[in-house]
Design a protein around this motif. Structure first.
Motif, mmCIF file in Angstrom:
data_model
loop_
_atom_site.group_PDB
_atom_site.id
_atom_site.type_symbol
_atom_site.label_atom_id
_atom_site.label_comp_id
_atom_site.label_asym_id
_atom_site.label_seq_id
_atom_site.Cartn_x
_atom_site.Cartn_y
_atom_site.Cartn_z
ATOM 1 N N ILE A 68 45.995 38.945 26.209
ATOM 2 C CA ILE A 68 46.548 39.610 27.392
ATOM 3 C C ILE A 68 45.708 39.190 28.589
ATOM 4 C CG2 ILE A 68 47.015 41.841 28.477
ATOM 5 C CD1 ILE A 68 46.993 42.936 25.473
ATOM 6 N N ARG A 69 46.355 38.632 29.598
ATOM 7 C CA ARG A 69 45.639 38.191 30.806
ATOM 8 C C ARG A 69 46.179 38.965 32.008
ATOM 9 N NH1 ARG A 69 46.549 33.441 32.564
ATOM 10 N NH2 ARG A 69 48.575 33.226 31.601
ATOM 11 N N ARG A 70 45.223 39.503 32.816
ATOM 12 C CA ARG A 70 45.597 40.291 33.996
ATOM 13 C C ARG A 70 44.682 39.966 35.164
ATOM 14 N NH1 ARG A 70 45.066 46.319 31.751
ATOM 15 N NH2 ARG A 70 43.038 45.517 31.213
ATOM 16 N N LEU A 71 45.177 40.235 36.357
ATOM 17 C CA LEU A 71 44.367 40.196 37.574
ATOM 18 C C LEU A 71 44.308 41.612 38.119
ATOM 19 C CD1 LEU A 71 45.280 37.160 39.872
ATOM 20 C CD2 LEU A 71 43.051 37.743 38.945
ATOM 21 N N PHE A 72 43.107 42.043 38.537
ATOM 22 C CA PHE A 72 42.932 43.349 39.153
ATOM 23 C C PHE A 72 42.753 43.153 40.654
ATOM 24 C CE2 PHE A 72 40.688 44.781 35.010
ATOM 25 C CZ PHE A 72 41.909 45.002 34.401
ATOM 26 N N TYR A 73 43.385 44.011 41.436
ATOM 27 C CA TYR A 73 43.342 43.910 42.895
ATOM 28 C C TYR A 73 42.770 45.181 43.512
ATOM 29 C CZ TYR A 73 46.491 39.899 42.632
ATOM 30 O OH TYR A 73 47.051 38.679 42.363
ATOM 31 N N THR A 74 42.048 44.993 44.613
ATOM 32 C CA THR A 74 41.584 46.069 45.480
ATOM 33 C C THR A 74 41.900 45.647 46.904
ATOM 34 O OG1 THR A 74 39.826 46.759 43.996
ATOM 35 C CG2 THR A 74 39.556 47.334 46.303
ATOM 36 N N ASP A 75 42.563 46.507 47.648
ATOM 37 C CA ASP A 75 42.956 46.206 49.033
ATOM 38 C C ASP A 75 43.656 44.852 49.125
ATOM 39 O OD1 ASP A 75 41.832 48.604 49.898
ATOM 40 O OD2 ASP A 75 39.873 47.667 50.203
ATOM 41 N N SER A 76 44.562 44.590 48.207
ATOM 42 C CA SER A 76 45.370 43.355 48.153
ATOM 43 C C SER A 76 44.561 42.094 47.871
ATOM 44 C CB SER A 76 46.173 43.176 49.446
ATOM 45 O OG SER A 76 47.026 44.274 49.648
ATOM 46 N N GLU A 77 43.294 42.226 47.512
ATOM 47 C CA GLU A 77 42.450 41.075 47.189
ATOM 48 C C GLU A 77 42.143 41.074 45.695
ATOM 49 O OE1 GLU A 77 41.178 38.449 48.980
ATOM 50 O OE2 GLU A 77 42.527 39.147 50.543
ATOM 51 N N PRO A 78 42.208 39.901 45.046
ATOM 52 C CA PRO A 78 41.846 39.858 43.626
ATOM 53 C C PRO A 78 40.349 40.107 43.453
ATOM 54 C CG PRO A 78 42.237 37.647 44.460
ATOM 55 C CD PRO A 78 42.583 38.590 45.571
ATOM 56 N N MET A 79 40.009 41.086 42.620
ATOM 57 C CA MET A 79 38.604 41.436 42.412
ATOM 58 C C MET A 79 38.112 41.121 41.009
ATOM 59 S SD MET A 79 38.607 44.887 40.675
ATOM 60 C CE MET A 79 37.069 45.486 41.105
ATOM 61 N N ALA A 80 39.043 40.945 40.045
ATOM 62 C CA ALA A 80 38.618 40.665 38.676
ATOM 63 C C ALA A 80 39.742 39.983 37.896
ATOM 64 C CB ALA A 80 38.207 41.941 37.960
ATOM 65 N N TYR A 81 39.321 39.105 37.001
ATOM 66 C CA TYR A 81 40.228 38.439 36.068
ATOM 67 C C TYR A 81 39.885 38.982 34.687
ATOM 68 C CZ TYR A 81 42.230 34.625 33.261
ATOM 69 O OH TYR A 81 42.927 33.886 32.336
ATOM 70 N N ASP A 82 40.884 39.465 33.971
ATOM 71 C CA ASP A 82 40.673 40.196 32.730
ATOM 72 C C ASP A 82 41.428 39.521 31.582
ATOM 73 O OD1 ASP A 82 39.767 42.724 31.383
ATOM 74 O OD2 ASP A 82 41.920 43.006 31.162
ATOM 75 N N ILE A 83 40.727 39.304 30.464
ATOM 76 C CA ILE A 83 41.340 38.738 29.264
ATOM 77 C C ILE A 83 40.998 39.645 28.088
ATOM 78 C CG2 ILE A 83 41.514 36.747 27.730
ATOM 79 C CD1 ILE A 83 40.258 35.065 29.978
ATOM 80 N N LYS A 84 41.995 40.029 27.326
ATOM 81 C CA LYS A 84 41.788 40.849 26.134
ATOM 82 C C LYS A 84 42.393 40.139 24.939
ATOM 83 C CE LYS A 84 40.170 44.502 28.332
ATOM 84 N NZ LYS A 84 39.286 43.995 29.330
ATOM 85 N N TYR A 85 41.714 40.245 23.794
ATOM 86 C CA TYR A 85 42.201 39.695 22.536
ATOM 87 C C TYR A 85 42.299 40.828 21.529
ATOM 88 C CZ TYR A 85 40.930 35.184 24.526
ATOM 89 O OH TYR A 85 40.830 34.083 25.345
ATOM 90 N N LEU A 86 43.492 41.028 20.989
ATOM 91 C CA LEU A 86 43.726 42.045 19.980
ATOM 92 C C LEU A 86 44.211 41.366 18.711
ATOM 93 C CD1 LEU A 86 45.798 44.534 22.180
ATOM 94 C CD2 LEU A 86 43.349 44.592 21.749
ATOM 95 N N LEU A 87 43.852 41.914 17.566
ATOM 96 C CA LEU A 87 44.337 41.363 16.306
ATOM 97 C C LEU A 87 45.848 41.543 16.247
ATOM 98 C CD1 LEU A 87 41.604 42.682 13.856
ATOM 99 C CD2 LEU A 87 41.744 40.443 14.949
ATOM 100 N N TYR A 88 46.547 40.470 15.917
ATOM 101 C CA TYR A 88 48.005 40.505 15.838
ATOM 102 C C TYR A 88 48.439 41.142 14.527
ATOM 103 C CZ TYR A 88 52.791 38.845 15.259
ATOM 104 O OH TYR A 88 54.138 38.774 15.053
ATOM 105 N N GLU A 89 49.373 42.074 14.636
ATOM 106 C CA GLU A 89 49.967 42.710 13.465
ATOM 107 C C GLU A 89 51.465 42.520 13.565
ATOM 108 O OE1 GLU A 89 48.710 46.783 13.197
ATOM 109 O OE2 GLU A 89 46.632 46.247 13.632
ATOM 110 N N LYS A 90 52.053 41.903 12.561
ATOM 111 C CA LYS A 90 53.486 41.625 12.560
ATOM 112 C C LYS A 90 54.278 42.916 12.733
ATOM 113 C CE LYS A 90 56.933 38.961 10.138
ATOM 114 N NZ LYS A 90 57.231 38.118 8.995
#
Length: 178
Positions: A68-90
């Motif tokens: 899962i990849r996301r960008l976090f914003y504060t006052d319309s400016e990107p403040m953080a890039y976030d990547i999460k990895y979860l174990l896949y379950e069918k």
């Protein structure tokens, strides 16, 4: 209150305070400088793990992960890039609307009970890669503050790994000694 401890057959003793022990409060959506106003979901993909993920999540190279990849914003400016990895379950559905603004523990809580779960944090500085620089609108090689989270289930098995790359001008962490 933890000031006194006992040793059977020997007596009671006053415990020495731990001067170098701090409790760090961390919330990827909120810190001492600002809060995340808006999160933008960049993608949810099923991926094969690289060597780093194989070692950290203690999985085989054939195991699939949800990235899962996301960008976090504060006052319309990107403040953080976030990547999460979860174990896949069918058969486990991923609802993009739910994960766009969810913290890491909220994402995991949909899949497993967090009672008895443990979380590990590693904090370090790292020069950004080109992709991250572009996403965060960074033109120089200023290091980012990286917060790496690893979540373990009640059996102490890793169930997820996340990395959040913060621009230094948008993050401040605080630790408190007990």
């Amino acid at each position: 209150e933890g000031y006194i401890f006992s040793i059977p057959g020997k007596g009671y003793f006053v415990d020495q305070p731990e001067y170098n022990k701090y409790t760090l409060y961390y919330d990827e959506m909120s810190n001492l400088i600002n809060n995340v106003d808006h999160a933008k979901l960049l993608g949810v993909d099923i991926v094969k793990p690289d060597e780093f993920l194989i070692n950290n999540l203690q999985i085989s190279e054939n195991k699939k992960l949800i990235m899962i990849r996301r960008l976090f914003y504060t006052d319309s400016e990107p403040m953080a890039y976030d990547i999460k990895y979860l174990l896949y379950e069918k058969g486990m559905p991923i609802v993009e609307e739910e994960i766009e603004h969810a913290t890491f523990t909220e994402m995991i809580s949909k899949r497993t009970s967090l009672y008895g779960a443990r979380k590990e944090l590693m904090i370090f500085a790292k020069a950004p890669e080109q992709r991250t620089k572009k996403l965060l609108k960074i033109s120089d090689d200023l290091a980012l503050l990286v917060v790496e989270q690893k979540l373990y289930d009640s059996k102490d098995k890793p169930i997820g790994l996340g990395k959040t790359f913060f621009r230094g001008d948008y993050i401040k962490l605080q630790g408190i000694s007990d």
